[in-house]
Scaffold this active site. Structure first.
Site, mmCIF file in Angstrom:
data_model
loop_
_atom_site.group_PDB
_atom_site.id
_atom_site.type_symbol
_atom_site.label_atom_id
_atom_site.label_comp_id
_atom_site.label_asym_id
_atom_site.label_seq_id
_atom_site.Cartn_x
_atom_site.Cartn_y
_atom_site.Cartn_z
ATOM 1 N N ARG A 1 -8.508 22.577 -9.963
ATOM 2 C CA ARG A 1 -9.363 23.726 -10.242
ATOM 3 C C ARG A 1 -9.414 24.011 -11.741
ATOM 4 O O ARG A 1 -10.469 24.344 -12.281
ATOM 5 C CB ARG A 1 -8.864 24.957 -9.477
ATOM 6 N N ARG B 1 -10.053 27.084 -15.973
ATOM 7 C CA ARG B 1 -9.243 28.299 -15.837
ATOM 8 C C ARG B 1 -7.975 28.167 -16.684
ATOM 9 O O ARG B 1 -7.130 27.301 -16.440
ATOM 10 C CB ARG B 1 -8.868 28.523 -14.360
ATOM 11 N N ARG C 1 3.718 31.254 -10.778
ATOM 12 C CA ARG C 1 2.948 31.991 -9.767
ATOM 13 C C ARG C 1 3.459 31.688 -8.362
ATOM 14 O O ARG C 1 3.543 32.593 -7.519
ATOM 15 C CB ARG C 1 1.465 31.655 -9.893
#
Length: 193
Positions: free
Chosen positions: A129, A135, A146
């Site tokens: 991604r 990002r 995370r």
């Protein structure tokens, strides 16, 4: 039809994709705290810029910023008949804050779905991604942080929702359509017509 749902799972589990599909199917808005914060940051708003200081390091945005944002969004007319929350609540204090917001509206959650995806799959998905979407918060060290935060702070919410009888767990691996079908099957017993 009304549906008030929380979609849980580690970062990269596919919550955003699936929340949009479920929202279209059930006719309710999807509310992603990540999307709300990114839009705020892109607009140069103080709240979004402050949130970006945390997310760029893989940390959760503090409750004192997140809770009012969610409460304000849930007060909008399109959420009156239901919603799908993606990325909230993420800790026990946020569960309490969400309960208070819903109680003030004389309602409660219908269902919480926990998408199960292995950490190594999450890492692969988020790195892909990052390349596709550019990002900045999807780099290896941030992703690992995370995942650790999710395991430590968010997974315990499952116990709360199990005790309320509203948690369903769904395998988040497979083709997008397959996962959607599993989610719909898990949600339908909880949804009021």
């Amino acid at each position: 039809m009304s549906m008030r749902m929380v979609l849980m799972g580690p970062p990269g589990a596919g919550k955003g994709t699936q929340a949009l599909r479920l929202a279209a199917r059930f006719g309710v808005p999807t509310i992603s705290t990540g999307d709300l914060f990114r839009a705020s940051a892109a607009a140069g708003e103080a709240l979004g810029l402050k949130a970006a200081e945390y997310t760029s390091k893989g940390r959760l945005v503090p409750d004192e910023l997140t809770d009012p944002l969610v409460a304000e969004r849930l007060a909008q007319p399109d959420a009156a008949q239901g919603f799908i929350l993606d990325g909230y609540p993420r800790n026990l204090a946020q569960v309490d804050a969400l309960d208070e917001v819903l109680a003030a509206r004389d309602t409660e959650l219908d269902v919480v779905i926990e998408m199960d995806v292995a950490p190594e799959v999450v890492l692969e998905r988020l790195l892909a991604r990052a390349t596709a979407e550019g990002r900045a918060d999807d780099v290896v060290d941030v992703i690992r942080e995370r995942i650790a935060i999710y395991t430590r702070e968010t997974e315990p919410l499952a116990e709360v929702y199990v005790s309320r009888g509203i948690l369903a767990q769904v395998d988040g691996l497979g083709e997008v359509d397959e996962v959607t079908d599993r989610l719909v099957s898990a949600v339908e017993p909880f949804v009021a017509d």
